[in-house]
Design an enzyme around this catalytic site. Structure first.
Site: not given
Ligand code: AMP
Length: 623
Positions: A29, A91, A190, A214
């Site tokens: 991850d 990211k 994800e 999330d």
């Protein structure tokens, strides 16, 4: 079994024919704030996160020291002591150009530069780094954590990305993996990974609509998935890349500032308040009260917070996530009551008020919150890696076709019907015709691959559509249908629409393609791109030239009376020249001869046309 994405064969050594059990099965991850690496315990068949100093979380922070580059916990400490040489939130830059991110640049502590509109670069210590390089540092750290703990080489991995990541962001992630010396078996979403961690999608009979909520430290995502027969379809995804637990902390700090009428704060006071706010928030996930004395502006300050106060201050932030969920539901055209399961991801979903609000929004859903929400994505990635490694042969996981599927058209060209990365199942129809008069059979050759010429791709089957009624070239309408069903098997059917003649074939190659072969084929398609294009243009010009010769010969036969022997001799001469150019494979000469033949024959075509028109008119009366 899925013949086009033969995941079960990936860990087989083709040379020795042995299954490489020794190589660790790894899921990663790669997060904005934190990253994790997980594997499978072969005894229990359960995934677990690999830890370093008892911690599974590796902060996605990079520190550029004078001697070396440090990633993780140690680097995070440098955010306070040496912020100019410490990078985080890489990211957010993946696969982006300077223009994509320039507006956010004031929220980053580092300088980004414009690399002539290509991918953005980060400047640190007079060196420029791409986000791909920077992410590869994080991946290398995870790789070394894994290798140290497992005492095995870490090579084949599955890496997760947000469902909203586009192609270039996914490609950038894949490249970062490559740069870190990893063999990226697959990039998965994800929310798909999180669902897998709860076993969703593993039962082939199961059919469910799932929401994955999330809420991390700095980002929020909601994805609505339709899971059917092991296929994960993202119905919609929505989110806010600047909404998360950090906002809870700020809200708590603001509450204290107002409560204690604080007017002046130094940077370190602010930092201390924020850390205390986060601590309060975390404690209140299991306790009802929080109190602590801290030093602000050299004076003692007693800060307190209870559950109710916390819930009041964070309510507006939770409401924002709920309204984003409602947008996702409406994008998916689905009512909240249709959601059967919710999967919770991200540390902030530990806050009880967040859980309650989600249950209120999805009243009929089962809330899955038993797995550590920080680890759930990495754990699911490890399960996917296990499936891809062929260790769970009972499972069928289909998602996309790894290579394009198409057929041979005239000139040996590949005509793609189902492009690579199409969702499975997939169906596509296209119409074709014949190239020769009176053609009653049509050979259909099916290929897989990315190259322009079928000779460079892999033939996976063939069949002949027989019994087309005799018609002039170009008149028959042959409709071809390519269908990849849920088992990954390709069905090709052909029907001549004017006559209804049809034929169907199911293609089941005996073997699939290994990931390495797919990789090679993709690499070749890139390295041969220019020569492939040249070959394609030569093939196209050759086809055009042959068709022109065929049409001219037919024209001469049918209109002899209107042409002089000299005209016919000249046409023959140009056609011979054109045939020579075809034999010599000289593309420029073919094009100029085509031009020449067209030039020379145009007046005859016009003459014939005039003749036919006047013939037609002479038979009719004009009032
Ligand atoms: P992630 O980005 O998924 O690691 O999420 C980190 C966020 O989760 C941070 O904002 C943390 O403060 C928050 N968090 C971690 N543990 C808890 C907890 N027990 N209760 C509430 N929030 C938490």
């Amino acid at each position: 079994m899925n013949i086009f994405a033969p995941m079960a064969k990936i860990s087989i050594d083709i040379n020795s024919g042995t299954i490489q059990k020794e190589s660790a099965v790894i899921g990663i991850d790669l997060g904005t704030t934190n990253s994790l690496i997980a594997t499978i315990n072969y005894k229990t068949q359960k995934p677990y996160c690999i830890t370093k100093n008892n911690k599974s979380i590796v902060p996605s922070t990079i520190y550029f020291g004078e001697q070396n580059i440090i990633v993780g916990e140690e680097a995070s400490k440098k955010l306070i002591t040496d912020p100019n040489n410490t990078l985080y939130s890489i990211k957010r830059l993946m696969g982006k150009s300077y223009h994509d991110v320039v507006e956010q640049s004031n929220q980053l502590n580092y300088q980004i530069i414009d690399n002539q509109d290509k991918l953005v670069q980060v400047k640190i210590n007079d060196r420029f780094y791409t986000p791909i390089e920077l992410s590869s540092f994080i991946l290398k750290e995870l790789k070394s954590v894994g290798a140290d703990q497992l005492n095995k080489e870490i090579q084949k991995v599955v890496i997760t990305v947000p469902a909203y990541f586009d192609d270039s962001q996914r490609q950038a992630t894949r490249d970062a993996g490559k740069l870190a010396g990893l063999d990226v078996l697959r990039i998965i979403n994800e929310p798909t990974a999180a669902s897998l961690a709860y076993g969703l999608g593993l039962d082939k009979e199961e059919s469910k609509i799932v929401a994955v909520y999330d809420l991390g430290g700095g980002t929020f995502d909601i994805s609505i998935l339709n899971i059917q027969q092991g296929i994960f379809e993202v119905l919609s995804t929505n989110g806010d890349t600047h909404l998360g637990g950090d906002d809870f902390d700020h809200a708590i700090v603001n509450h204290w500032i107002t409560q204690h009428s604080i007017t002046k704060l130094t940077n370190s006071d602010r930092q201390l308040l924020r850390i205390t706010g986060e601590q309060a928030k975390k404690e209140l996930s299991s306790n009802s009260k929080f109190k602590k004395t801290i030093q602000i502006s050299n004076k003692d300050l007693k800060v307190t917070l209870n559950r109710e106060e916390l819930e009041n201050v964070i309510q507006p932030i939770i409401d924002r996530t709920i309204s984003i969920c409602n947008n996702a539901l409406s994008d998916a055209d689905i009512s909240a009551y249709k959601i059967q399961e919710v999967v919770l991801v991200g540390g902030s979903t530990r806050t009880p008020k967040v859980k309650n609000s989600i249950q209120n929004l999805f009243p009929d859903a089962k809330i899955n919150d038993q797995i550590n929400p920080d680890e759930v994505v990495a754990l699911g990635a490890a399960i996917e890696a296990d499936i891809l490694a062929g260790n769970r042969t009972d499972l069928l996981l289909l998602d996309v076709t790894p290579l394009s599927l198409g057929l041979e058209t005239i000139g040996g060209l590949m005509d793609v019907l189902i492009p690579r990365n199409s969702k499975v199942p997939s169906q596509l129809k296209k119409e074709y015709t014949t190239s020769v008069d009176g053609q009653i059979n049509l050979a259909i050759n099916v290929y897989q691959g990315e190259r322009e010429m079928i000779a460079d791709n892999r033939k996976i089957g063939e069949f002949i559509l027989k019994g087309i009624p005799s018609m002039p070239a170009g008149i028959p309408k042959v409709e071809l249908t390519f269908l990849i069903n849920t088992d990954g098997i390709l069905q090709v059917s052909a029907m001549e629409l004017r006559s209804g003649v049809s034929q169907e074939v199911t293609l089941k190659p005996q073997y699939g393609i290994t990931d390495q072969e797919i990789k090679n084929m993709l690499q070749e398609s890139l390295s041969f791109a220019q020569s492939d294009m040249d070959k394609r243009s030569l093939a196209e010009s050759t086809t055009e030239a042959k068709q022109l010769i065929y049409a001219t010969q037919k024209f001469i036969r049918e209109n002899k009376a209107l042409l002089t022997p000299k005209d016919i001799a000249k046409l023959d001469e140009i056609m011979q020249g054109l045939t020579q150019c075809i034999n010599k494979k000289d593309q420029n000469a073919i094009s100029s001869h085509i031009e020449k033949l067209n030039e020379f024959s145009r007046p005859f075509a016009e003459k014939v046309m005039d003749h036919q028109i006047s013939k037609a008119l002479s038979g009719k009366k004009i009032n």
